[in-house]
Design an enzyme around this catalytic site. Structure first.
Site, PDB file in Angstrom:
ATOM      1  N   GLY A  28      77.429 -32.781  56.969  1.00  0.00           N
ATOM      2  CA  GLY A  28      78.633 -33.533  57.261  1.00  0.00           C
ATOM      3  C   GLY A  28      78.355 -35.019  57.111  1.00  0.00           C
ATOM      4  O   GLY A  28      77.206 -35.439  56.946  1.00  0.00           O
ATOM      5  N   TYR A  29      79.406 -35.805  57.210  1.00  0.00           N
ATOM      6  CA  TYR A  29      79.312 -37.248  56.976  1.00  0.00           C
ATOM      7  C   TYR A  29      79.796 -38.031  58.184  1.00  0.00           C
ATOM      8  O   TYR A  29      80.918 -37.846  58.640  1.00  0.00           O
ATOM      9  CB  TYR A  29      80.100 -37.634  55.719  1.00  0.00           C
ATOM     10  CG  TYR A  29      79.424 -37.090  54.495  1.00  0.00           C
ATOM     11  CD1 TYR A  29      78.453 -37.831  53.838  1.00  0.00           C
ATOM     12  CD2 TYR A  29      79.670 -35.802  54.064  1.00  0.00           C
ATOM     13  CE1 TYR A  29      77.773 -37.313  52.762  1.00  0.00           C
ATOM     14  CE2 TYR A  29      78.991 -35.265  52.977  1.00  0.00           C
ATOM     15  CZ  TYR A  29      78.045 -36.033  52.339  1.00  0.00           C
ATOM     16  OH  TYR A  29      77.354 -35.513  51.280  1.00  0.00           O
TER      17      TYR A  29
END
Length: 156
Positions: A28-29
């Site tokens: 994820g970011y």
């Protein structure tokens, strides 16, 4: 700390028979802006925190900093990430003197397979396997940070 990488689509799943390793990856970011992406990744039983800068004009090179972190910390950081955690399996395939990392995506990115190769220079030559298709290095749509918020299944 400079990543030199080229990306390609694949024409078949023949790479699976040639793979010497494979790992499930969740990533994820924390930040997905192109100037500085901050990625959290769990690969197998290891966690990683990665910061990448913007790509250069050719799209092949960019700053990259990565550190291994405890997997339990990576799991907690994934909960803080922007919407759209990436789920994929990475197959590693040795071709000549290089290793191709081939990602098969799941969920909303199902049907997408991207092969990447890291190089020592932008002009380095490499052997191309028969299953390597169109180059998409310069197409930002194929960056995982883009795919997390603009899934492949929703492309026109």
């Amino acid at each position: 700390m400079i990543e030199i990488e080229r990306k390609f689509l694949t024409t078949s799943d023949a790479f699976k028979r040639e793979a010497f390793a494979q790992n499930r990856i969740a990533q994820g970011y924390l930040s997905s802006v192109p100037e500085r992406t901050v990625r959290v990744r769990i690969k197998g039983d290891k966690g990683f925190l990665t910061i990448k800068g913007a790509s250069n004009e050719s799209g092949i090179s960019r700053f990259e900093w990565e550190k291994e972190i405890p997997v339990d910390e990576a799991q907690k950081l994934l909960l803080l990430c922007e919407k759209g955690v990436i789920d994929k399996t990475r197959f590693e395939v040795k071709i000549g003197n290089h290793i191709f990392e081939v990602d098969e995506f799941y969920g909303e990115n199902e049907g997408l397979i991207i092969a990447e190769i890291e190089l020592g220079s932008e002009t380095e030559t490499f052997e191309k396997p028969s299953w390597l298709g169109k180059e998409v290095t310069n197409d930002n749509r194929y960056y995982n940070s883009y795919l997390s918020s603009h899934p492949y299944a929703k492309w026109p």
